[in-house]
Design a protein around this motif. Structure first.
Motif, short mmCIF file in Angstrom:
data_model
loop_
_atom_site.label_atom_id
_atom_site.label_comp_id
_atom_site.label_asym_id
_atom_site.label_seq_id
_atom_site.Cartn_x
_atom_site.Cartn_y
_atom_site.Cartn_z
N TYR A 163 0.84 -1.20 0.00
CA TYR A 163 0.00 0.00 0.00
C TYR A 163 0.88 1.25 0.00
N HIS A 164 0.50 2.21 -0.83
CA HIS A 164 1.23 3.48 -0.86
C HIS A 164 0.31 4.61 -0.43
N LEU A 165 0.88 5.61 0.21
CA LEU A 165 0.12 6.77 0.67
C LEU A 165 -0.32 7.59 -0.54
N ILE A 166 -1.62 7.91 -0.60
CA ILE A 166 -2.08 8.79 -1.68
C ILE A 166 -2.41 10.19 -1.15
N GLY A 167 -2.40 10.37 0.18
CA GLY A 167 -2.60 11.70 0.74
C GLY A 167 -3.43 11.66 2.01
N GLY A 168 -3.99 12.81 2.35
CA GLY A 168 -4.78 12.88 3.58
C GLY A 168 -5.67 14.10 3.59
N ARG A 169 -6.44 14.21 4.65
CA ARG A 169 -7.34 15.35 4.79
C ARG A 169 -7.59 15.62 6.26
N LEU A 170 -8.10 16.83 6.52
CA LEU A 170 -8.52 17.24 7.86
C LEU A 170 -10.03 17.10 7.94
N LEU A 171 -10.52 16.52 9.03
CA LEU A 171 -11.95 16.31 9.21
C LEU A 171 -12.40 16.91 10.54
N PRO A 172 -13.69 17.30 10.63
CA PRO A 172 -14.20 17.77 11.92
C PRO A 172 -14.30 16.62 12.90
N GLY A 173 -13.94 16.88 14.15
CA GLY A 173 -14.03 15.84 15.17
C GLY A 173 -15.37 15.86 15.87
N ASP A 174 -15.47 15.09 16.95
CA ASP A 174 -16.71 14.98 17.70
C ASP A 174 -16.61 15.72 19.03
N GLY A 175 -16.15 16.95 18.98
CA GLY A 175 -16.07 17.76 20.19
C GLY A 175 -14.68 17.87 20.77
N ASP A 176 -13.72 17.07 20.29
CA ASP A 176 -12.36 17.10 20.81
C ASP A 176 -11.38 17.72 19.82
N GLY A 177 -11.87 18.51 18.89
CA GLY A 177 -11.01 19.13 17.91
C GLY A 177 -10.97 18.36 16.61
N PRO A 178 -10.20 18.85 15.63
CA PRO A 178 -10.15 18.21 14.32
C PRO A 178 -9.44 16.86 14.37
N VAL A 179 -9.63 16.07 13.33
CA VAL A 179 -8.98 14.77 13.20
C VAL A 179 -8.32 14.69 11.83
N ALA A 180 -7.39 13.77 11.71
CA ALA A 180 -6.67 13.56 10.45
C ALA A 180 -7.04 12.21 9.87
N GLN A 181 -7.13 12.17 8.56
CA GLN A 181 -7.34 10.90 7.85
C GLN A 181 -6.27 10.74 6.79
N PHE A 182 -5.50 9.67 6.89
CA PHE A 182 -4.52 9.32 5.87
C PHE A 182 -5.09 8.18 5.03
N MET A 183 -4.93 8.27 3.72
CA MET A 183 -5.49 7.26 2.83
C MET A 183 -4.38 6.58 2.04
N TYR A 184 -4.50 5.25 1.93
CA TYR A 184 -3.54 4.42 1.21
C TYR A 184 -4.27 3.62 0.14
N GLU A 185 -3.49 3.17 -0.86
CA GLU A 185 -4.07 2.41 -1.96
C GLU A 185 -3.07 1.35 -2.43
N ASP A 186 -3.59 0.17 -2.80
CA ASP A 186 -2.70 -0.85 -3.34
C ASP A 186 -2.73 -0.82 -4.87
#
Length: 259
Positions: free
Chosen positions: A168-191
């Motif tokens: 799997y290789h990293l294709i990037g990421g994004r910032l997402l709204p959290g559930d009251g504890d601040g923002p969260v990060a999502q990293f996405m991979y693809e084979d």
């Protein structure tokens, strides 16, 4: 002329289709002036669509016999009351939990915690992995910028694991709204075949206990999730448990090494 501030609750109400009509003009004007909020509303609407597609079929399922018996008028007196109240409470919790209902059960049928982390990660995975043109906000070609940006927003140093030895290789990421504890990060991979997995990273509340790996599954979506220090992690993919478990082990080992 003073412009009335638009609240987060109003944006959610718009996405859920329950915004009062008299507020609609002001919200529409706000979204035209704030495209980042418009994008958030669109993302929430897509989450709602994904959730309806996943859980609306449950509404057509027959009521379990035990619940029918608990609600039966023939059980109108005596010892039925406590079980019936417990059954009613369970139904309310299932409805209120929405997408989280299936995540309440662990691999052995016991309570799986923290529920919110796994639920949010599963929803984010379902929403963004099907995207063809915009699966991420920042691509892997700008990995240094991506890591710096997400680390700054979460207030802690992040480092996406290298999963190329596992295909799997990293294709990037994004910032997402959290559930009251601040923002969260999502990293996405693809084979090489286009199959995607996501690593969801959230800042956890102070005092929340660390957890070992937890696992849950709904249909073909598997999620391994855990809390380590001040961060919560959830690895999601449409993979068998054993295969995703090997990747989760590799992710955990790299994160530990980076600490």
């Amino acid at each position: 002329m003073t412009t009335q501030a638009i609240s987060e609750a109003q944006l959610h109400a718009l996405a859920d289709g329950v915004l009062p009509e008299e507020q609609r003009a002001a919200i529409d004007a706000h979204l035209r002036a704030h495209p980042e909020d418009a994008a958030r509303v669109d993302a929430w609407r897509e989450q709602n669509r994904q959730l309806r597609a996943l859980f609306d079929p449950v509404l057509d399922e027959s009521v379990p016999p035990a619940l029918r018996q608990a609600a039966s008028p023939a059980a109108a007196n005596g010892a039925w009351r406590r079980p019936a109240m417990q059954a009613a409470a369970a139904i309310v919790l299932l409805i209120a939990g929405g997408a989280g209902g299936w995540l309440l059960r662990g691999d052995d049928g016991t309570s799986a915690s923290p529920l919110t982390l796994a639920r949010s990660a599963a929803i984010a995975h379902a929403v963004y992995t099907p995207e063809v043109r915009h699966p991420v906000e920042v691509g892997a070609a700008q990995e240094a910028h991506l890591v710096q940006w997400l680390s700054k927003r979460l207030g802690t140093q992040l480092q996406p694991p290298a999963l190329s030895p596992l295909g799997y290789h990293l294709i990037g990421g994004r910032l997402l709204p959290g559930d009251g504890d601040g923002p969260v990060a999502q990293f996405m991979y693809e084979d090489g075949g286009g199959k995607r997995l996501t690593l969801y990273v959230a800042k956890e509340r102070a005092g929340r206990q660390e957890t070992a790996f937890r696992y849950t599954q709904e249909k073909d979506l598997s999620v391994f999730y855990w809390i380590d220090g001040q961060l919560g992690y959830a690895l999601s993919a449409s993979l068998p448990k054993r295969e995703l478990g090997k990747i989760a082990d590799a992710v955990y080992a790299q994160l530990e090494q980076a600490r």
